[in-house]
Design a protein around this motif. Sequence first.
Motif, PDB file in Angstrom:
ATOM      1  N   GLN A  90       0.970  -1.187  -0.154  1.00  0.00           N
ATOM      2  CA  GLN A  90      -0.071  -0.019  -0.092  1.00  0.00           C
ATOM      3  C   GLN A  90       0.981   1.189  -0.015  1.00  0.00           C
ATOM      4  OE1 GLN A  90      -2.211   0.948   3.668  1.00  0.00           O
ATOM      5  NE2 GLN A  90      -1.081  -0.884   4.661  1.00  0.00           N
ATOM      6  N   GLU A 179      -3.433  -4.538   0.843  1.00  0.00           N
ATOM      7  CA  GLU A 179      -4.583  -3.523   0.749  1.00  0.00           C
ATOM      8  C   GLU A 179      -4.715  -2.892  -0.536  1.00  0.00           C
ATOM      9  OE1 GLU A 179      -5.076  -1.101   3.891  1.00  0.00           O
ATOM     10  OE2 GLU A 179      -4.128  -2.486   5.193  1.00  0.00           O
ATOM     11  N   ASN A 182      -7.262  -0.141  -1.186  1.00  0.00           N
ATOM     12  CA  ASN A 182      -7.227   1.029  -0.293  1.00  0.00           C
ATOM     13  C   ASN A 182      -7.543   2.189  -0.760  1.00  0.00           C
ATOM     14  OD1 ASN A 182      -7.346   1.977   2.436  1.00  0.00           O
ATOM     15  ND2 ASN A 182      -5.161   2.159   2.388  1.00  0.00           N
ATOM     16  N   SER A 209      -4.008  -8.815   1.515  1.00  0.00           N
ATOM     17  CA  SER A 209      -4.889  -8.349   2.765  1.00  0.00           C
ATOM     18  C   SER A 209      -5.844  -7.374   2.441  1.00  0.00           C
ATOM     19  CB  SER A 209      -3.408  -7.674   3.584  1.00  0.00           C
ATOM     20  OG  SER A 209      -3.188  -6.566   2.938  1.00  0.00           O
ATOM     21  N   LEU A 210      -6.918  -7.504   3.080  1.00  0.00           N
ATOM     22  CA  LEU A 210      -8.287  -6.664   2.872  1.00  0.00           C
ATOM     23  C   LEU A 210      -8.777  -6.198   4.439  1.00  0.00           C
ATOM     24  CD1 LEU A 210      -9.935  -8.737   0.430  1.00  0.00           C
ATOM     25  CD2 LEU A 210      -8.900  -6.612  -0.410  1.00  0.00           C
ATOM     26  N   HIS A 211      -9.257  -4.898   4.101  1.00  0.00           N
ATOM     27  CA  HIS A 211      -9.982  -4.502   5.280  1.00  0.00           C
ATOM     28  C   HIS A 211     -11.689  -4.613   4.887  1.00  0.00           C
ATOM     29  CE1 HIS A 211      -7.221  -2.806   8.173  1.00  0.00           C
ATOM     30  NE2 HIS A 211      -6.858  -2.256   7.412  1.00  0.00           N
TER      31      HIS A 211
END
Length: 280
Positions: A90, A179, A182, A209-211
């Motif tokens: 990111q 991310e 993002n 990776s993720l939110h």
Amino acid sequence: MDPLKLVPRLELEQLAIGFGKKVILSNITLAINPGELIALIGPNGSGKTTLLKTIGGLLKPLDGDVVLDGRDITFMSKREKALKISLLFQNTTSDWGFTVEEMVNQGRFPHQDFFESSTTRNTEQTTVSDKSIVEKAIRSAGLSSFEYRAVTELSGGEFQRVLIARAMAQEAGLLLLDEPTNNLDPKYQYMVMNLIRSMTVFGRIAIVSLHDLNLASLYADRVILVGDGGLLAMGRPSQVLREDILEEVFGIPFAIAPHVRNPSVRAVFPPLPDIPEQPG
């Protein structure tokens, strides 16, 4: 892209990661199969980025092993890792005035030996092959109309697709993305995830990776949940994205329901806002 010559398999064996003497995650043992898209989720500071950097060889494990294609990555050269592993973290930016074509072409650098004698290297043939791969990556990412524009002139979503195209051109078997959605609007989020999904078709592994838990539900073959110093849960989205698990880890009550367009897909809803009633 063309099928991989070597379909990758990734194994983490009793892995412990962190900095110096500080252990962030430990006792991580798992195997990831060719063609899988893995969503890595967990609270901020739980170790997602550190785990990706350790798998990618940027950080040394505090203990245990990262094994790719049957080889411990600790013993791989920088070039060998660049041929096998593509990294996208990111907040990647570029202050240089590279064109889209030039930046995507950077993905071909691990395949080019600039120190090899011209008597042993067919320069023209390699150049033609690289150009074809770069053009296909640009086309696949929907960037053909931006090919000769400077990346500094692009929007955030457009630039993110350039980074994905560069990863495509690299033709690595293992993709590690921190991310990647993002700060993108919904259109570009789904465009980027579709591109990542397309890169696993011929056997590549993608760990993302993720939110956004709904993106994890929609795209992942398996979800890995990390926190409290270790691996908390792993399995299909329906096995991990559960109200009891998510509430315990994130500390807020989620609601899980079938997606209105496809009941087999789980949709994740955060709690409703606690807005006080206005006096009458």
